[in-house]
Design a protein around this motif. Structure first.
Motif, PDB file in Angstrom:
ATOM      1  N   ALA A 200       1.337  -1.457  -0.639  1.00 53.56           N
ATOM      2  CA  ALA A 200       0.253  -0.021  -0.325  1.00 53.56           C
ATOM      3  C   ALA A 200       1.130   1.297  -0.228  1.00 53.56           C
ATOM      4  O   ALA A 200       0.513   2.416  -0.892  1.00 53.56           O
ATOM      5  N   LYS A 201       1.631   1.310   0.522  1.00 53.13           N
ATOM      6  CA  LYS A 201       3.004   2.308   1.074  1.00 53.13           C
ATOM      7  C   LYS A 201       3.511   2.381  -1.141  1.00 53.13           C
ATOM      8  O   LYS A 201       3.088   3.462  -0.969  1.00 53.13           O
ATOM      9  N   LYS A 202       3.975   1.555  -1.218  1.00 50.39           N
ATOM     10  CA  LYS A 202       4.278   1.563  -2.454  1.00 50.39           C
ATOM     11  C   LYS A 202       3.537   2.005  -3.842  1.00 50.39           C
ATOM     12  O   LYS A 202       4.324   3.126  -4.614  1.00 50.39           O
ATOM     13  N   LEU A 203       2.285   1.738  -3.335  1.00 51.48           N
ATOM     14  CA  LEU A 203       1.029   2.304  -4.186  1.00 51.48           C
ATOM     15  C   LEU A 203       0.959   3.711  -3.745  1.00 51.48           C
ATOM     16  O   LEU A 203       1.025   4.382  -5.035  1.00 51.48           O
ATOM     17  N   GLY A 204       0.785   3.678  -3.189  1.00 58.26           N
ATOM     18  CA  GLY A 204       0.855   5.104  -2.635  1.00 58.26           C
ATOM     19  C   GLY A 204       1.560   6.308  -3.420  1.00 58.26           C
ATOM     20  O   GLY A 204       1.209   7.400  -3.339  1.00 58.26           O
ATOM     21  N   THR A 205       2.247   5.630  -2.695  1.00 57.33           N
ATOM     22  CA  THR A 205       4.171   6.603  -2.867  1.00 57.33           C
ATOM     23  C   THR A 205       3.536   6.689  -4.756  1.00 57.33           C
ATOM     24  O   THR A 205       4.146   7.661  -5.421  1.00 57.33           O
TER      25      THR A 205
END
Length: 276
Positions: A200-205
């Motif tokens: 999720a963090k990677k996609l959000g970034t």
């Protein structure tokens, strides 16, 4: 005026209405004045979660949008019903009558009229937050809500189709110059939460958006859908803490700042009318 938030998902079944209702109630519990509007005109469901009896409904959002009722007539006060000791919660239901649904969708409604409805509700009830629960997918009413509201909150599952659709919605919000926020919900049991959070963090970034939360699948939450708001019926359940945390994240939206988008000066580039 307060902050208006369109809550959306690309596909149905993401738990969007569950998150909307629980976060709204959590914010009310924290002392805020909160409004919730069911704008899923094709498949309304919030009235079930809030356990609304048909006798409690004098008018619906459909009546307001077609001009047969004013915004205040379509609001149901839920503080006493839910036993809230602080804050306020006001709910505007959508019609479950098929004829009314079709009439509203065929007639359509102007963006300026919809903005006036939101502005009227915020002023009349002195709302700090107003949530608009939209219909899944990319529909005219979704575009309308996204263009008018201050923030877009997208609820998604870890699914390739949904992630694609989420990307489209976030790009739409960016085009309309609206802040977008992402919640990954109903994470499958086979996926470790640490892995889901990393993804999720990677996609959000990559998408350039805030990820407000990664919420695991819960049989208990699923079982409570047709009964009550989960944080009210199971306040000590671990999932209740998740919804309260989301509410705390949303408290940071434009904290202490007035709502400027409902002044009529910014329609996000949308045309002056919308119809389905």
């Amino acid at each position: 005026m307060g902050v208006s938030i369109a809550v959306h998902s690309f596909k149905g079944g993401t738990g969007k209405s569950t998150i909307t209702s629980n976060v709204a109630v959590s914010l009310a519990m924290r002392g805020w004045r909160v409004g919730v509007m069911d704008m899923d005109l094709e498949g309304p469901g919030l009235h079930v979660i809030f356990n609304i009896n048909p006798s409690e409904v004098q008018a619906t959002l459909n009546d307001v949008l077609t001009g047969s009722a004013n915004p205040g007539q379509a609001v149901i006060r839920l503080k006493d019903k839910l036993g809230l000791k602080a804050g306020e919660l006001y709910f505007t239901p959508a019609s479950t009558n098929v004829t009314a649904m079709l009439r509203t969708l065929r007639t359509g409604f102007e963006i300026v009229s919809f903005m006036k409805v939101l502005e009227s509700l915020q002023k009349l009830f002195e709302l700090d937050y107003l949530f608009i629960d939209t219909h899944p997918g990319i529909e005219n009413d979704t575009l309308l809500a996204t263009g008018v509201c201050d923030h877009l909150l997208v609820v998604s599952r870890i699914d390739q189709q949904e992630i694609f659709g989420t990307n489209v919605m976030i790009e739409l919000a960016r085009t309309l110059d609206k802040p977008a926020h992402l919640i990954f919900n109903m994470i499958p049991r086979g996926v470790r939460e640490a892995e889901a959070s990393k993804f999720a963090k990677k996609l959000g970034t990559r998408l350039g958006v805030d990820v407000l939360g990664v919420i695991p699948f819960s049989d208990d939450v699923q079982g409570a859908l047709s009964k009550s708001v989960f944080i009210v019926s199971a306040p000590n359940h671990p999932m209740a803490a998740r919804y309260h945390e989301l509410a705390r994240e949303i408290e940071e939206f434009e904290k202490g700042q007035p709502n400027e988008q409902l002044s009529g000066s910014n329609t996000g580039g949308l045309s002056t009318s919308s119809s389905s």
